[in-house]
Motif scaffolding. Sequence first.
Motif, PDB file in Angstrom:
ATOM      1  N   ILE A 125       8.238  -3.797 -81.295  1.00 49.70           N
ATOM      2  CA  ILE A 125       8.420  -5.024 -82.076  1.00 49.70           C
ATOM      3  C   ILE A 125       9.302  -4.800 -83.303  1.00 49.70           C
ATOM      4  N   LYS A 126       9.758  -3.565 -83.513  1.00 49.87           N
ATOM      5  CA  LYS A 126      10.656  -3.293 -84.637  1.00 49.87           C
ATOM      6  C   LYS A 126      12.101  -3.622 -84.302  1.00 49.87           C
ATOM      7  N   THR A 127      12.424  -3.709 -83.016  1.00 47.80           N
ATOM      8  CA  THR A 127      13.788  -4.060 -82.634  1.00 47.80           C
ATOM      9  C   THR A 127      13.907  -5.578 -82.503  1.00 47.80           C
ATOM     10  N   PRO A 128      15.085  -6.134 -82.758  1.00 50.65           N
ATOM     11  CA  PRO A 128      15.251  -7.592 -82.613  1.00 50.65           C
ATOM     12  C   PRO A 128      14.897  -8.095 -81.221  1.00 50.65           C
ATOM     13  N   GLU A 129      15.276  -7.314 -80.206  1.00 47.63           N
ATOM     14  CA  GLU A 129      14.986  -7.732 -78.837  1.00 47.63           C
ATOM     15  C   GLU A 129      13.490  -7.716 -78.553  1.00 47.63           C
ATOM     16  N   GLY A 130      12.813  -6.652 -79.030  1.00 45.55           N
ATOM     17  CA  GLY A 130      11.368  -6.587 -78.841  1.00 45.55           C
ATOM     18  C   GLY A 130      10.644  -7.656 -79.628  1.00 45.55           C
ATOM     19  N   ARG A 131      11.120  -7.912 -80.835  1.00 44.95           N
ATOM     20  CA  ARG A 131      10.482  -8.949 -81.657  1.00 44.95           C
ATOM     21  C   ARG A 131      10.640 -10.327 -81.013  1.00 44.95           C
ATOM     22  N   ALA A 132      11.755 -10.566 -80.375  1.00 42.77           N
ATOM     23  CA  ALA A 132      11.955 -11.849 -79.697  1.00 42.77           C
ATOM     24  C   ALA A 132      10.932 -12.039 -78.583  1.00 42.77           C
ATOM     25  N   VAL A 133      10.611 -10.946 -77.886  1.00 40.98           N
ATOM     26  CA  VAL A 133       9.583 -11.032 -76.837  1.00 40.98           C
ATOM     27  C   VAL A 133       8.225 -11.330 -77.456  1.00 40.98           C
ATOM     28  N   LEU A 134       7.891 -10.642 -78.570  1.00 38.82           N
ATOM     29  CA  LEU A 134       6.625 -10.915 -79.251  1.00 38.82           C
ATOM     30  C   LEU A 134       6.551 -12.371 -79.686  1.00 38.82           C
ATOM     31  N   ASP A 135       7.664 -12.891 -80.217  1.00 39.76           N
ATOM     32  CA  ASP A 135       7.669 -14.291 -80.652  1.00 39.76           C
ATOM     33  C   ASP A 135       7.394 -15.233 -79.484  1.00 39.76           C
ATOM     34  N   ASP A 136       7.929 -14.893 -78.323  1.00 37.11           N
ATOM     35  CA  ASP A 136       7.661 -15.726 -77.145  1.00 37.11           C
ATOM     36  C   ASP A 136       6.169 -15.716 -76.809  1.00 37.11           C
ATOM     37  N   LEU A 137       5.520 -14.550 -76.921  1.00 34.97           N
ATOM     38  CA  LEU A 137       4.082 -14.477 -76.678  1.00 34.97           C
ATOM     39  C   LEU A 137       3.313 -15.310 -77.695  1.00 34.97           C
ATOM     40  N   ILE A 138       3.709 -15.218 -78.942  1.00 31.29           N
ATOM     41  CA  ILE A 138       3.013 -15.942 -80.013  1.00 31.29           C
ATOM     42  C   ILE A 138       3.119 -17.447 -79.814  1.00 31.29           C
ATOM     43  N   GLU A 188       3.012 -19.133 -77.210  1.00 32.04           N
ATOM     44  CA  GLU A 188       2.087 -19.636 -76.198  1.00 32.04           C
ATOM     45  C   GLU A 188       0.637 -19.277 -76.482  1.00 32.04           C
ATOM     46  N   ALA A 189       0.393 -18.610 -77.601  1.00 30.61           N
ATOM     47  CA  ALA A 189      -0.948 -18.092 -77.877  1.00 30.61           C
ATOM     48  C   ALA A 189      -1.795 -19.077 -78.676  1.00 30.61           C
ATOM     49  N   ASP A 190      -3.098 -18.913 -78.545  1.00 29.07           N
ATOM     50  CA  ASP A 190      -4.061 -19.670 -79.344  1.00 29.07           C
ATOM     51  C   ASP A 190      -4.557 -18.859 -80.530  1.00 29.07           C
ATOM     52  N   VAL A 191      -4.546 -17.536 -80.391  1.00 28.79           N
ATOM     53  CA  VAL A 191      -5.123 -16.653 -81.410  1.00 28.79           C
ATOM     54  C   VAL A 191      -4.209 -15.445 -81.597  1.00 28.79           C
ATOM     55  N   PHE A 192      -4.059 -15.025 -82.844  1.00 32.62           N
ATOM     56  CA  PHE A 192      -3.339 -13.792 -83.175  1.00 32.62           C
ATOM     57  C   PHE A 192      -4.298 -12.868 -83.907  1.00 32.62           C
ATOM     58  N   LEU A 193      -4.437 -11.629 -83.415  1.00 32.93           N
ATOM     59  CA  LEU A 193      -5.335 -10.650 -84.022  1.00 32.93           C
ATOM     60  C   LEU A 193      -4.535  -9.477 -84.578  1.00 32.93           C
ATOM     61  N   THR A 194      -4.883  -9.020 -85.786  1.00 31.87           N
ATOM     62  CA  THR A 194      -4.239  -7.827 -86.324  1.00 31.87           C
ATOM     63  C   THR A 194      -5.142  -7.134 -87.330  1.00 31.87           C
ATOM     64  N   ASN A 195      -4.930  -5.827 -87.482  1.00 25.09           N
ATOM     65  CA  ASN A 195      -5.572  -5.073 -88.548  1.00 25.09           C
ATOM     66  C   ASN A 195      -4.576  -4.152 -89.238  1.00 25.09           C
ATOM     67  N   PHE A 196      -3.291  -4.467 -89.093  1.00 22.68           N
ATOM     68  CA  PHE A 196      -2.277  -3.674 -89.765  1.00 22.68           C
ATOM     69  C   PHE A 196      -2.388  -3.844 -91.282  1.00 22.68           C
ATOM     70  N   LEU A 197      -2.010  -2.810 -92.017  1.00 18.97           N
ATOM     71  CA  LEU A 197      -2.066  -2.851 -93.476  1.00 18.97           C
ATOM     72  C   LEU A 197      -1.050  -3.847 -94.029  1.00 18.97           C
ATOM     73  N   PRO A 198      -1.326  -4.397 -95.229  1.00 18.80           N
ATOM     74  CA  PRO A 198      -0.430  -5.416 -95.801  1.00 18.80           C
ATOM     75  C   PRO A 198       1.035  -5.010 -95.845  1.00 18.80           C
ATOM     76  N   ALA A 199       1.321  -3.751 -96.195  1.00 20.97           N
ATOM     77  CA  ALA A 199       2.723  -3.317 -96.261  1.00 20.97           C
ATOM     78  C   ALA A 199       3.377  -3.373 -94.887  1.00 20.97           C
ATOM     79  N   THR A 200       2.623  -2.955 -93.858  1.00 18.49           N
ATOM     80  CA  THR A 200       3.154  -2.991 -92.497  1.00 18.49           C
ATOM     81  C   THR A 200       3.297  -4.418 -92.006  1.00 18.49           C
ATOM     82  N   VAL A 201       2.326  -5.248 -92.336  1.00 19.69           N
ATOM     83  CA  VAL A 201       2.381  -6.664 -91.955  1.00 19.69           C
ATOM     84  C   VAL A 201       3.615  -7.326 -92.559  1.00 19.69           C
ATOM     85  N   ALA A 202       3.884  -7.021 -93.833  1.00 22.92           N
ATOM     86  CA  ALA A 202       5.060  -7.608 -94.498  1.00 22.92           C
ATOM     87  C   ALA A 202       6.352  -7.095 -93.871  1.00 22.92           C
TER      88      ALA A 202
END
Length: 406
Positions: free
Chosen positions: A79-92, A94-108
Amino acid sequence: MYTLMQGVKVVEVASWTFVPAAGAVLADWGADVIKVEHPDRGDPQRGLISSGIVPGLTASADHLVELPNRGKRSVGIDIKTPEGRAVLDDLIREADVFLTNFLPATVAKLRLDVDDIRAINPSIIYARGTGQGVRGPEASRGGYDGASYFSRGGVYDSLMQPGAEMLPEQPSAFGDIMGGLTIAGGVAAALYQRAATGRPETVDVSLLNIAMWNVAPNVVASKLLEGVDVPVYGPDDRPNPIARNAYQTKDGRWIALVMLESDRFWPDFCTHIGRPDLIDDPRFVDATARKTNNRECIRILREQFATADMAQWRERLATMKGVWAPVQTPLETHDDVQVAANGYLRTVTTNTGHEFATVASPVQFGGEPTDLGPAPDLGQHTEEVLLELGKTWDDLITLKEGGHIS
């Protein structure tokens, strides 16, 4: 798996056990949980099997991966590459729920904050697990259950015996598992609200708050009684000898007694342990007398329980009216007749064909247990999920060749 959440799609960008355990519970309830992992490294939890930290694991049944990830689909995306992030965005989208436990710096850095995700899907439920909460001067600090839950949350101190020289042993992922279950409950409530009002919600659960909830009586009382010399009772000095006390058997095992209404149960208890003479003994005739003579009462009970082994006591106490329990090993709990009768353990077949029993999440629907699926291999469902998104095989080949997916 249950079908209560059939049709609910969850995108999980999380690691280890806290938060992934929430995804496992939601999968148990019927949600389609898509676990997004780095295409090469995957969830770092997968590395424990080869680290030596957890002895005895075999590649055929990595229970620390299976437990918080069963029933999910794994998609390997960088998800760090533009192409990979575009795929993640496509998943999001269509999603109902997003789950994460990444640290704030990583999330930003990865643009995974609430506003980032809602910019892609305004109606999504956003759920995050943290160590110490999302506000305050230490909100950005990481947290494992050994630190945020057991230590900072007061659990260790609440379990300490007076005069103990060592901390109690920490069970693996104890706070993480509790936290995951709590997040799943919060997500269910948020989905209900969205269905009723159309408004999405943000769900926050921290290990610190979970710990405080688990030891809430102690946390609340500590301030109410601040400055008061509160008596501390050890095992030799319990005011009620047959409540919150344990006695050792002849073979070195322990039996816990929890008879808070001691006068109600004292005669029956004495009969079952083979000491009916204690029923009308003036020293122990009622709760007040037993409190006054508690040390002598505890001494006598210790001597009595030491006359027989655990197997004998299980037989003798089987019909006793008061509440008691053998202090069981995890293996004994695994084989407990009540566990079997209620389906609390379910047999899972891993992707390598190995069968093992895993613990079902502790909510049953319809009066019956549910079957559980295995944890996915890293990137096992990448092609399947991306084809569902409308990607073509040519798209997949291009993404794979670029190292954006696995």
